[in-house]
Design an enzyme around this catalytic site. Sequence first.
Site: not given
Length: 523
Positions: A190, A246, A338, A405
């Site tokens: 990530d 994130h 998404n 996520s």
Amino acid sequence: YFFCSTKLCVGTISASFNPLETFSRKGKSMLLTGRRAAKILSAAILTGSLSAFASIKQVDSVPGEYVVRLKPGKLFINNKAQLSKALGSFVKSTIPSQNIVVVKRAAFESTDSAVKALAQNPMVDIAEPNYIYKINRTPNDPMLGQLWGLKNVGQADSDGKVGTAGMDIDAEKAWEIETGSDKVVVAIIDTGVDFNHPDLKDNMWTNEAEASGKAGVDDDNNGVIDDIHGFNAIDGSGNAMDDHGHGSHCAGTIGAKGDDGKGIVGVNWNTRIMAVKFLDAGGSGSLEDAVKAIDYATKMGAKVMSNSWGGGGFAQTLLDSIKASETAGALFVAAAGNDSNNNDSNPSYPASYNVSNIISVAAVDNTGTKANFSNYGKRSVHIGAPGVNIYSSTGGAYDSWSGTSMATPHVSGVAALVWSHEQNLTATELRQRLLATARPIAGLKGKTSTGGLVNAYNALTNTTPPPDANDPANWQSQPASYESENPYKSNTNTTTEISVPGVTEFALYFERFDTEANYDTVK
Ligand code: CA
């Protein structure tokens, strides 16, 4: 027929019908390049009559850069000048373990023609654009929230939406059995992880050779200097500090320290979080760095890889890195994406690669409804998890975020929890366990292969859950029929009362209507 349950029924009477599946393809498709892409295009045309028009999209890649895998035995991989000449392209960097070179070409050249030109070179096995991947998070208004995904008591989420009690991963029951272990290493691939965050620092993976070694020295000789808590694939350093937030948010869901009297708790109270950074401060990263990141996690023994990102087109080199993680016995958990997209007809990578260690994760909200942004797919998306207004650690503090996520680390966390409890399970067995024990919910029926929400307690106890009580297909039913007076008189009303002993509510489905037109006695 009546479909009845003593527990959960619908209160209205309605006719039964099957809604047509919606083929949403908003802003989602793929760039098609080269020979391989041509196959995908023809497959897309064959599998969906609605999809033929929607298959070309410009996907992001680093301008002028291409990831090229050389054929075996044709190497000048240690001689960049010779290699540049042979490929007719400037060699920017190499990944020798995979026989990969990353080249730069003139930026005005179209991606298609560059890929074609490279692919025609006799030295080249595969050439593909250096795709850019992005985090799978949707924006959200910050507000103090609660961990409804772990324990849903019907509290409102950070948008004020009242939840359905029990619509969670059953973490509280699971924690009576297992709270995680420092034996399981989870790689967060990530934006990095804030390893100084008070809720994360105690659960970070530590490379002991580097932690106790000399600063500035590659003590364990793995090619990375001072990789104490992980790896930064962007600059090749051992510093995987999160400069976005994130990765730390995902890390908190998987393994924020539990029972320490502060902040939040992860699915695992104790675990080992390996920070593997390839997404930058803006949340993007390249194919080149994704390959390096996954290869590092594989090499350093991560058991679970949590991947809350996607984008780009089909990339053979990325697929091969994931296959190597499979061979090494790791589980690869990936966000479905998404785009409100059906991944069955329009794949989303890396979640849609056909590798046996991948679990593709959709997002649900606190009522068990599939999040409107979440990708889905009856075949290629496997399981759902909480992913709307998820509260977790980020930026030195806490915040509520939404996305597949946020759903993905719930599944990664449950995988780590089960592996803490049963260390002898193979990745294949663990994957099968997570899928077989998912709790079926109406919101995911037909949207994922399991139709279920990941469940930590069921997974730990290997409990096959009962059928979804909200799904009329699972209810007890009893047939009934009634007829009007026949033939009926003009202006006649008839009332039929239906009662089912012992039930408080029921739903009425009309299986068949006959009209007088079917009676040949009627004139
Ligand atoms: Ca090292």
